[in-house]
Write a protein that holds these residues in place. Sequence first.
Motif, PDB file in Angstrom:
ATOM      1  N   PHE A 112       0.843  -1.170   0.000  1.00  0.00           N
ATOM      2  CA  PHE A 112       0.000   0.000   0.000  1.00  0.00           C
ATOM      3  C   PHE A 112       0.886   1.229   0.000  1.00  0.00           C
ATOM      4  O   PHE A 112       1.653   1.430   0.928  1.00  0.00           O
ATOM      5  N   ASN A 151      -1.924  -0.025  -4.962  1.00  0.00           N
ATOM      6  CA  ASN A 151      -1.789  -1.395  -4.464  1.00  0.00           C
ATOM      7  C   ASN A 151      -0.788  -2.086  -5.384  1.00  0.00           C
ATOM      8  O   ASN A 151      -1.121  -2.445  -6.502  1.00  0.00           O
ATOM      9  N   ILE A 177      -6.903  -4.647  -1.671  1.00  0.00           N
ATOM     10  CA  ILE A 177      -6.833  -3.851  -0.444  1.00  0.00           C
ATOM     11  C   ILE A 177      -8.169  -3.137  -0.312  1.00  0.00           C
ATOM     12  O   ILE A 177      -8.640  -2.506  -1.270  1.00  0.00           O
ATOM     13  N   ASN A 178      -8.781  -3.230   0.857  1.00  0.00           N
ATOM     14  CA  ASN A 178     -10.030  -2.535   1.138  1.00  0.00           C
ATOM     15  C   ASN A 178      -9.735  -1.306   1.980  1.00  0.00           C
ATOM     16  O   ASN A 178      -9.182  -1.412   3.075  1.00  0.00           O
ATOM     17  N   VAL A 179     -10.083  -0.129   1.456  1.00  0.00           N
ATOM     18  CA  VAL A 179      -9.898   1.127   2.183  1.00  0.00           C
ATOM     19  C   VAL A 179     -11.229   1.442   2.867  1.00  0.00           C
ATOM     20  O   VAL A 179     -12.254   1.605   2.203  1.00  0.00           O
ATOM     21  N   SER A 180     -11.197   1.509   4.195  1.00  0.00           N
ATOM     22  CA  SER A 180     -12.434   1.701   4.951  1.00  0.00           C
ATOM     23  C   SER A 180     -12.726   3.155   5.282  1.00  0.00           C
ATOM     24  O   SER A 180     -13.876   3.526   5.486  1.00  0.00           O
ATOM     25  N   GLU A 202     -16.384   3.228   1.562  1.00  0.00           N
ATOM     26  CA  GLU A 202     -15.318   2.235   1.467  1.00  0.00           C
ATOM     27  C   GLU A 202     -15.126   1.816   0.013  1.00  0.00           C
ATOM     28  O   GLU A 202     -16.088   1.741  -0.744  1.00  0.00           O
ATOM     29  N   THR A 258     -12.362  -0.673  -2.826  1.00  0.00           N
ATOM     30  CA  THR A 258     -11.366  -1.735  -2.979  1.00  0.00           C
ATOM     31  C   THR A 258     -10.396  -1.341  -4.086  1.00  0.00           C
ATOM     32  O   THR A 258     -10.809  -0.850  -5.133  1.00  0.00           O
ATOM     33  N   SER A 318      -7.016   0.935   6.137  1.00  0.00           N
ATOM     34  CA  SER A 318      -7.239  -0.185   5.220  1.00  0.00           C
ATOM     35  C   SER A 318      -6.925  -1.505   5.910  1.00  0.00           C
ATOM     36  O   SER A 318      -6.519  -1.537   7.067  1.00  0.00           O
ATOM     37  N   ASP A 319      -7.081  -2.589   5.150  1.00  0.00           N
ATOM     38  CA  ASP A 319      -6.712  -3.918   5.646  1.00  0.00           C
ATOM     39  C   ASP A 319      -5.384  -4.384   5.061  1.00  0.00           C
ATOM     40  O   ASP A 319      -5.079  -5.577   5.082  1.00  0.00           O
ATOM     41  N   GLU A 336      -1.877  -0.768   8.047  1.00  0.00           N
ATOM     42  CA  GLU A 336      -3.317  -0.618   8.213  1.00  0.00           C
ATOM     43  C   GLU A 336      -3.707   0.849   8.242  1.00  0.00           C
ATOM     44  O   GLU A 336      -4.822   1.203   7.886  1.00  0.00           O
TER      45      GLU A 336
END
Length: 189
Positions: free
Chosen positions: A74, A99, A105-108, A124, A126, A155-156, A161
């Motif tokens: 990331f 990415n 990658i999921n950005v929350s 959110e 991806t 993110s995850d 993170e």
Amino acid sequence: FPLRDDEVEWLEWSPVEGVVDPDGSQEITINLFGEDLELQLGDYEANLYIVSDDPENHIVAVNILMHVIDSPIFTVPGMVDFGDVYIENSPVEELYIYNRGGWDINVSNITIDGEWFTTDFENEFTIQPNDSVRSRITFAPRELDDQAATLTIFSDALNREELIVPLSGFCYGRPQIGVDPDEIESIND
């Protein structure tokens, strides 16, 4: 006690030896170290042999397989500097979130801690492997002087993170004109 048929640095186990009572059991913890060793992508295999005094099962082989894939990496620019901005302007900078890894990658959330800066983040999203997403950052200063804030991306991603990006800009206003002295006399000869 367990033995390996080859020396591999990506595999460890614990305990390395022990005694098991009749009709008992012993848990062996196996640790795999692909990420820490920066192994090449691909498959890795080793055998772990359990050696005992059991006449029917003197040696039991446990096959260990590990598949190394790209982890999500990331990245964003190190900082966003808006430079000098007139007090009534609201420039926009584009921030690309990359990415560079092997899975989504999921950005929350994207937040900004500081005044005068805003983001267009709404929901959110991806980021696919080897792709990027653009986020727009606006600097709308209403106070003269250097301005700074911190943008945080949640993110995850395994490597980060929370990713922090410093934001900065300088706000200037209308120039002020003054005359000194207040009066000028003309002397005619």
